[in-house]
Design a protein around this motif. Structure first.
Motif, PDB file in Angstrom:
ATOM      1  N   THR A 201      91.002  70.017  45.613  1.00 30.68           N
ATOM      2  CA  THR A 201      92.109  69.351  44.917  1.00 30.68           C
ATOM      3  C   THR A 201      93.120  70.349  44.339  1.00 30.68           C
ATOM      4  O   THR A 201      93.910  70.008  43.462  1.00 30.68           O
ATOM      5  CB  THR A 201      91.570  68.453  43.786  1.00 30.68           C
ATOM      6  N   LYS A 207      91.176  71.775  55.566  1.00 28.04           N
ATOM      7  CA  LYS A 207      90.987  70.645  56.472  1.00 28.04           C
ATOM      8  C   LYS A 207      89.594  70.620  57.103  1.00 28.04           C
ATOM      9  O   LYS A 207      89.150  69.593  57.609  1.00 28.04           O
ATOM     10  CB  LYS A 207      92.034  70.678  57.597  1.00 28.04           C
ATOM     11  N   ASP A 224      84.711  60.019  45.301  1.00 31.83           N
ATOM     12  CA  ASP A 224      84.861  58.577  45.117  1.00 31.83           C
ATOM     13  C   ASP A 224      85.022  58.236  43.625  1.00 31.83           C
ATOM     14  O   ASP A 224      85.821  57.371  43.254  1.00 31.83           O
ATOM     15  CB  ASP A 224      83.646  57.859  45.704  1.00 31.83           C
ATOM     16  N   THR A 228      89.201  59.071  45.104  1.00 32.10           N
ATOM     17  CA  THR A 228      89.703  59.613  46.368  1.00 32.10           C
ATOM     18  C   THR A 228      88.546  59.759  47.353  1.00 32.10           C
ATOM     19  O   THR A 228      87.449  59.267  47.112  1.00 32.10           O
ATOM     20  CB  THR A 228      90.437  60.961  46.131  1.00 32.10           C
ATOM     21  N   SER A 229      88.785  60.424  48.473  1.00 35.86           N
ATOM     22  CA  SER A 229      87.748  60.552  49.506  1.00 35.86           C
ATOM     23  C   SER A 229      87.959  61.844  50.280  1.00 35.86           C
ATOM     24  O   SER A 229      88.988  62.529  50.118  1.00 35.86           O
ATOM     25  CB  SER A 229      87.829  59.375  50.478  1.00 35.86           C
ATOM     26  N   ALA A 231      88.638  62.142  53.424  1.00 37.18           N
ATOM     27  CA  ALA A 231      89.832  61.998  54.267  1.00 37.18           C
ATOM     28  C   ALA A 231      91.107  62.138  53.438  1.00 37.18           C
ATOM     29  O   ALA A 231      92.067  62.793  53.857  1.00 37.18           O
ATOM     30  CB  ALA A 231      89.813  60.655  54.986  1.00 37.18           C
ATOM     31  N   GLU A 232      91.120  61.563  52.241  1.00 39.23           N
ATOM     32  CA  GLU A 232      92.330  61.573  51.414  1.00 39.23           C
ATOM     33  C   GLU A 232      92.656  62.960  50.858  1.00 39.23           C
ATOM     34  O   GLU A 232      93.816  63.257  50.579  1.00 39.23           O
ATOM     35  CB  GLU A 232      92.205  60.555  50.284  1.00 39.23           C
ATOM     36  N   VAL A 233      91.631  63.811  50.691  1.00 42.05           N
ATOM     37  CA  VAL A 233      91.930  65.172  50.219  1.00 42.05           C
ATOM     38  C   VAL A 233      92.246  66.099  51.393  1.00 42.05           C
ATOM     39  O   VAL A 233      92.475  67.298  51.202  1.00 42.05           O
ATOM     40  CB  VAL A 233      90.775  65.763  49.364  1.00 42.05           C
ATOM     41  N   GLY A 234      92.244  65.550  52.624  1.00 44.68           N
ATOM     42  CA  GLY A 234      92.711  66.319  53.770  1.00 44.68           C
ATOM     43  C   GLY A 234      91.681  66.782  54.767  1.00 44.68           C
ATOM     44  O   GLY A 234      92.019  67.411  55.769  1.00 44.68           O
ATOM     45  N   THR A 236      89.421  66.853  57.877  1.00 35.73           N
ATOM     46  CA  THR A 236      89.408  66.191  59.194  1.00 35.73           C
ATOM     47  C   THR A 236      88.215  66.610  60.045  1.00 35.73           C
ATOM     48  O   THR A 236      87.821  65.896  60.961  1.00 35.73           O
ATOM     49  CB  THR A 236      90.701  66.506  59.976  1.00 35.73           C
ATOM     50  N   SER A 265      88.394  56.838  61.245  1.00 33.84           N
ATOM     51  CA  SER A 265      88.523  57.502  59.941  1.00 33.84           C
ATOM     52  C   SER A 265      89.408  58.740  59.958  1.00 33.84           C
ATOM     53  O   SER A 265      89.910  59.167  58.906  1.00 33.84           O
ATOM     54  CB  SER A 265      87.137  57.911  59.441  1.00 33.84           C
TER      55      SER A 265
END
Length: 377
Positions: A201, A207, A224, A228-229, A231-234, A236, A265
């Protein structure tokens, strides 16, 4: 349809035969390197006098490695570490990596460049779509004198990224577990996860990551709680490893933790099976259609795994049958002609990508399972 099937079967048989030829040739080269007076290491040159055969004359194929006694754990405990350095590599900088050693003297393995080579080979298996070149990495696993920390960092650098690492001492966790101090175990795990959340964060464009299954699950829960998650913090691309990798956990990870398949996802997760002796075995792609079954394939010819019977460690089990995992390490830095892992599993058939045997269902060897302490892994 039958013609296509026969063609595919014929092609696989040809690929398997070529792979075996490469393995036999590589075995011969490796044995000659480690047992020749000019290039061999002191340990094997001394051990040669105890053998009832001549490795330089009597090893002509991979199967001939069964002439050696099984490699003993205790040979790696204590020094001097330089007895493992081949004369052919004299003068080169040497790393030492530890494995085991939750009690007593840890096992030590000398390494020069094997950890780099192993992870460069692994890099070739990662899809760039989910593990983009130039992306930064998070290493959420053990630090200190362990190979994994430097290996993941090299993987990130090899892919033109920068690796962020956390501080994690698994030996401290094992001590807490043996004392039954579960509150302290949870506190230490939270300490590790807090480090990871801070990195993810802080705007570092991370990634890709490595994490053990337990820590990956805890990280997902911590994110969570913050709304956030992954995926949401980037994130992949994730590669993970550990004996806790079961089809049940994988299903949970993909469907619940990550939010579905990579197509749904945007997050790709690949299991791996590896250790300080072997390097890294890749997984056949896991799918819901296959019940999230995980099958690992060693990086031949540098390392080989067999699934052998519990009664005779020189006898391979049939396909689909259960046995103990036996490891061979065949590099010019390190030679292991048959090490009995603390794991068991089922023998898997070759396939197009890896035309040699694999192993699935990896779990602690049943005769040792009760004595095995599973901590942060």
């Amino acid at each position: 349809m039958s013609v296509a099937g026969e063609s595919s079967s014929t092609e696989l048989a040809a690929s398997a035969a070529e792979a075996l030829d490469r393995l036999n040739e590589h075995t011969l080269k490796t044995v000659h390197w480690h047992f020749h007076d000019d290039t061999g290491c002191p340990f094997w040159l001394e051990k040669k006098a105890e053998l009832n055969f001549d490795p330089l004359k009597d090893v002509k194929s991979f199967d001939d490695l069964k002439k050696f006694p099984n490699f003993e754990d205790e040979w790696l405990r204590g020094g001097p570490i330089r007895r493992w350095v081949p004369k052919g590599h004299a003068g080169k900088p040497v790393f030492v990596f530890e494995t085991g050693g939750t009690t007593g003297v840890p096992k030590s393995r000398m390494v020069i460049e094997d950890h780099w080579k192993d992870y460069e080979l692994f890099s070739d298996t990662l899809p760039d779509k989910y593990f983009p070149r130039g992306a930064n990495w998070l290493m959420l696993g053990p630090s200190g004198p362990r190979r994994l920390r430097l290996a993941v960092e090299h993987l990130a650098q090899h892919r033109d990224g920068i690796c962020f690492c956390i501080d994690l001492d698994p030996r401290w966790v094992v001590k807490l577990l043996k004392k039954g101090q579960m509150d302290q175990v949870e506190a230490y795990k939270k300490h590790c996860i807090d480090q990871a959340v801070t990195i993810l964060t802080a705007g570092h464009d991370v990634k890709c990551m490595f994490a053990t299954p337990k820590l990956l699950e805890s990280l997902g829960e911590a994110l969570d709680e913050k709304g956030t998650s992954l995926a949401e913090v980037g994130i992949t691309g994730i590669f993970s490893g550990g004996t806790e990798f079961t089809p049940q956990w994988t299903r949970f990870c993909v469907e619940e933790l990550l939010g579905g398949s990579p197509e749904e996802s945007g997050v790709y997760m690949t299991p791996t099976y590896g250790n300080t002796l072997m390097g890294l075995a890749c997984s056949k792609q896991i799918t819901a259609a296959d019940g999230y079954k995980i099958s690992y394939y060693a990086p031949q010819p540098r390392a080989v795994t067999e699934v052998v019977t519990f009664e005779d460690y020189n006898q391979v089990v049939g396909y689909g049958e259960t046995g103990r995992v036996k490891l061979y390490t065949l590099t010019d830095e390190f030679f292991v002609p048959g090490f009995m892992e603390r794991d068991e599993g089922e023998r898997e058939r070759p396939f197009a990508t890896y035309p040699w045997d694999g192993v699935s269902g990896v779990r602690p060897f049943h005769e040792l399972a009760s004595a095995t302490t599973v901590g942060v892994y």
